[in-house]
Design an enzyme around this catalytic site. Structure first.
Site, PDB file in Angstrom:
ATOM      1  N   GLU A  60     -16.510  -5.169  -4.191  1.00 37.59           N
ATOM      2  CA  GLU A  60     -16.626  -4.073  -3.357  1.00 37.59           C
ATOM      3  C   GLU A  60     -17.619  -3.061  -3.878  1.00 37.59           C
ATOM      4  O   GLU A  60     -18.469  -2.258  -2.940  1.00 37.59           O
ATOM      5  CB  GLU A  60     -15.007  -3.260  -3.052  1.00 37.59           C
ATOM      6  CG  GLU A  60     -14.358  -4.021  -2.128  1.00 37.59           C
ATOM      7  CD  GLU A  60     -13.601  -5.132  -2.795  1.00 37.59           C
ATOM      8  OE1 GLU A  60     -13.568  -5.268  -4.011  1.00 37.59           O
ATOM      9  OE2 GLU A  60     -12.955  -6.090  -2.025  1.00 37.59           O
ATOM     10  N   HIS A 129      -2.080  -2.958   1.906  1.00 44.02           N
ATOM     11  CA  HIS A 129      -2.935  -3.572   3.040  1.00 44.02           C
ATOM     12  C   HIS A 129      -2.513  -2.859   4.502  1.00 44.02           C
ATOM     13  O   HIS A 129      -2.567  -3.471   5.380  1.00 44.02           O
ATOM     14  CB  HIS A 129      -2.643  -5.008   3.211  1.00 44.02           C
ATOM     15  CG  HIS A 129      -3.115  -5.704   1.833  1.00 44.02           C
ATOM     16  ND1 HIS A 129      -2.859  -5.620   0.659  1.00 44.02           N
ATOM     17  CD2 HIS A 129      -4.239  -6.551   1.745  1.00 44.02           C
ATOM     18  CE1 HIS A 129      -3.324  -6.253  -0.278  1.00 44.02           C
ATOM     19  NE2 HIS A 129      -4.317  -6.873   0.495  1.00 44.02           N
TER      20      HIS A 129
END
Lengths: 323, 335
Positions: A60, A129
């Site tokens: 990321e 999540h």
């Protein structure tokens, strides 16, 4: 008009902008041949190929940094961070670099990039999540923050975000990916920073964003059916730029405001909105502003518990009864 | 170690006088900045690159104007070597209107896009992925420009270093990563906190790259080593990782007296001072000592005059507070 799913509207917007502007690139994990873990970029790789659609490793920081370096030098990257929870793994790049570079350099660079991510709960993925973290992005000066609630808004606002010369964090509501709606087939762009009044009413105002818009609309229908009160429902669409004016106009009419927001309560975006309204629209208030938020806990996976934690219709109705 | 075979008469850089002058400009800029810091003119902190001039000057000499560079908070050397004006560089340290960034960045964020220098970054490692981006952009635009990314030895233990190296290798990006190994990550010897002896070079093979270690205090070696990597990148043959061995004569930042250094270490490195060494080389090649001294006097005068101009510049106007947040000139996050 075409009937598209929310996730298909993501791909439609990116396709529209890739066709229009040769500098638009999509970059992220599994966005290419895989079509995205939420199928939000399905078909783009087949259509535009590897010169426009770039699969990355699970890195990321590399995704965000690469997007930034490219944005400073003539490219308009659309970077996908798969889940908004993962923004924490590259927050330095977003909050310290991307958001501040223009200011720190005295305006020597523009940062025309979009960071797309799947935000919010309702799909029982558990605490890492499922978070709604749009307030994280709102708290960083220099970023713009967009969170659409319908497929049409996805297309129009994502296109606008890609064309914008500033960095935009674009929160896609993962719970809504399969929701369908009418989407203009022709070129479609909406302005950033314009809230949308989705339902008119004179008795109270409900302000919502992304996933909570549906909650607010359902609440308004229940309220009308149960007690005959008409709620005005406003979809903010963007947190930055924040369209306070539309809310003020509504509040002047209704005098009562309930904010339905998915981020956890402490320093959620509704707290900022409340603060502004208390300072600037105090005379319009006939009752305290009430916020319905996600509970300040890590989100549980069990659907039974997750439902209790998130702001639903029942909790919103209960809040209205307290007005 | 990459060693250049060289003769006494042939100096291994294209413009020896220019390189000499550049290293002096960097040295005297830092010395002047230090002096003015003590006088209270510099805001915040400051990280000097005294002793590391050969890397910045040698590297910059390999570049074209359309190439990109990115550096760190110890970054005065790099932006000046790319061509940024000395008065604007001083002005940024002093928070003045004349500053490179209008006084909004400060010592740690010197940037001159006009000269291809896309920023000095104060979060360790943050800019390595960004360098991937400027390199990727060149590739996308079909340009053959190259990105050079400078960083310190401490950076090699941070995640972004590894993410960037891997992506650069996988995408074959035209980027050269240059580790200025000055032996210390902040106050701690790099060897005490790193699993391998060469913090950058020993990691190269993990990304399919050649381990390259050069003498970072020999500007001819620096030029040759980096020029080779730049050419490679420009030919589309992908990234390189170069570890340049050097030494900072001062502490980590202004408040650090560097008492943790073993006795004699600084003195030992002073004998390998990059400017002293280059002066010796020039003299061996027939340069006249009085000419070299004259150049240094000119540089001292140039630096002094630049500092005076910066000190005479006013602070930024208050109207600058809200500019440069957004591109279209919006001054508010509210619509």
């Amino acid at each position: 008009m075409a009937q598209l799913m929310y996730r298909q509207a993501v791909a439609a917007a990116i396709a529209q902008e890739i066709e229009r502007d040769p500098t638009v690139m999509l970059i992220g994990e599994d966005v290419g041949a895989g079509g995205g873990v939420f199928k939000a970029t399905e078909g783009l790789f087949e259509r535009f190929g590897p010169s426009r659609i770039w699969d990355t490793p699970i890195s990321e920081q590399a995704i965000i940094g690469t997007a930034m370096g490219a944005a400073m030098t003539g490219i308009r990257p659309v970077a996908e961070i798969m889940f908004s929870d993962f923004l924490a793994t590259c927050w330095d790049g977003i909050a310290n670099e991307i958001a501040k570079m223009r200011y720190m350099t005295g305006g020597q660079v523009c940062m025309p990039l979009v960071i797309r991510c799947a935000n919010g709960g309702g799909v029982h993925f558990g605490a890492q999540h499922s978070q709604a973290v749009e307030n994280w992005a709102m708290a960083v000066p220099g970023l713009k923050v967009v969170a659409p609630s319908t497929p049409a808004d996805v297309k129009g606002l994502l296109a606008a975000a890609i064309r914008d010369d500033d960095p935009v964090v674009f929160f896609e509501q993962k719970e809504l990916y399969a929701q369908t709606g009418e989407v203009p087939e022709d070129e479609y762009v909406l302005p950033l920073g314009q809230a949308n009044v989705l339902r008119e009413g004179a008795d109270l105002t409900l302000v919502a964003l992304a996933g909570t818009v549906k909650t607010a609309l359902e609440t308004a229908e229940r309220l009308a059916a149960d007690v005959g009160q008409e709620a005005e429902v406003i979809d903010l669409r963007c947190l930055v730029p924040l369209d306070v004016q539309t809310v003020k106009i509504s509040l002047a009419k209704t005098g009562r405001l309930v904010i339905v927001e998915e981020n956890p309560r402490p320093l959620g975006w509704g707290a900022e909105l409340t603060s502004i309204l208390v300072e600037e629209a105090f005379d319009s208030l006939d009752a305290p502003i009430i916020r319905v938020t996600t509970e300040p806990i890590p989100l549980p996976s069990s659907p039974t518990l997750e439902r209790l934690a998130r702001p639903g219709v029942e909790r919103t109705l209960e809040a209205i009864r307290r007005l | 170690m990459v060693q250049q075979a060289r003769s006494a008469t042939d100096i291994g850089v294209p413009d020896p006088e220019g390189i000499y002058r550049e290293m002096l400009r960097l040295r005297h800029f830092e010395e002047k900045a230090y002096e003015l810091f003590l006088d209270g003119h510099v805001n915040g902190t400051m990280h000097l690159g005294v002793g590391q001039e050969a890397v910045a000057a040698g590297a910059a000499a390999t570049l074209r104007p359309d190439d990109c560079t990115l550096g760190t908070y110890r970054g005065h050397n790099h932006v000046i070597a790319r061509g940024a004006a000395l008065d604007a560089s001083f002005g940024e340290l002093f928070g003045r209107e004349i500053g490179l960034c209008k006084g909004k960045g400060g010592s740690m964020h010197l940037t001159s896009v006009e000269h291809g220098h896309y920023g000095s970054y104060a979060i360790v490692g943050a800019h390595l992925p960004i360098a991937c981006g400027t390199a990727w952009s060149a590739k996308l635009r079909g340009a053959d420009s190259v990105t050079l990314c400078f960083f310190g030895d401490g950076t090699t233990n941070i995640g972004a270093f590894h993410e960037a190296l891997n992506l650069a290798a996988v995408w074959k990006l035209p980027v050269v990563f240059i580790c200025e190994n000055n032996l210390y990550m902040e106050f701690t010897p790099i060897g005490e906190v790193t699993a391998v002896p060469r913090p950058a070079a020993d990691r190269a093979s993990a990304y399919g790259l050649k381990p390259i270690v050069i003498d970072g205090n020999d500007v001819e070696v620096v030029y040759a080593g980096i020029a080779e990597a730049v050419d490679r990148a420009r030919r589309g043959e992908g990234p390189s990782l170069i570890e340049a061995l050097t030494y900072r004569h001062k502490g980590h930042s202004r408040t650090d007296p560097a008492r943790y250094r073993p006795e004699g270490e600084l003195e030992d490195w002073m004998t390998r001072d990059p400017i002293t060494r280059f002066v010796q080389r020039l003299q061996e090649a027939g340069w006249n000592a009085s000419d070299l001294e004259r150049i240094e006097r000119e540089v001292i005068e140039e630096v002094g005059a630049a500092a005076e101009r910066a000190l005479a510049s006013p602070p930024p106007p208050e109207s600058e507070l809200f500019t440069d947040v957004y591109c279209a000139g919006e001054t508010s996050w509210r619509s």
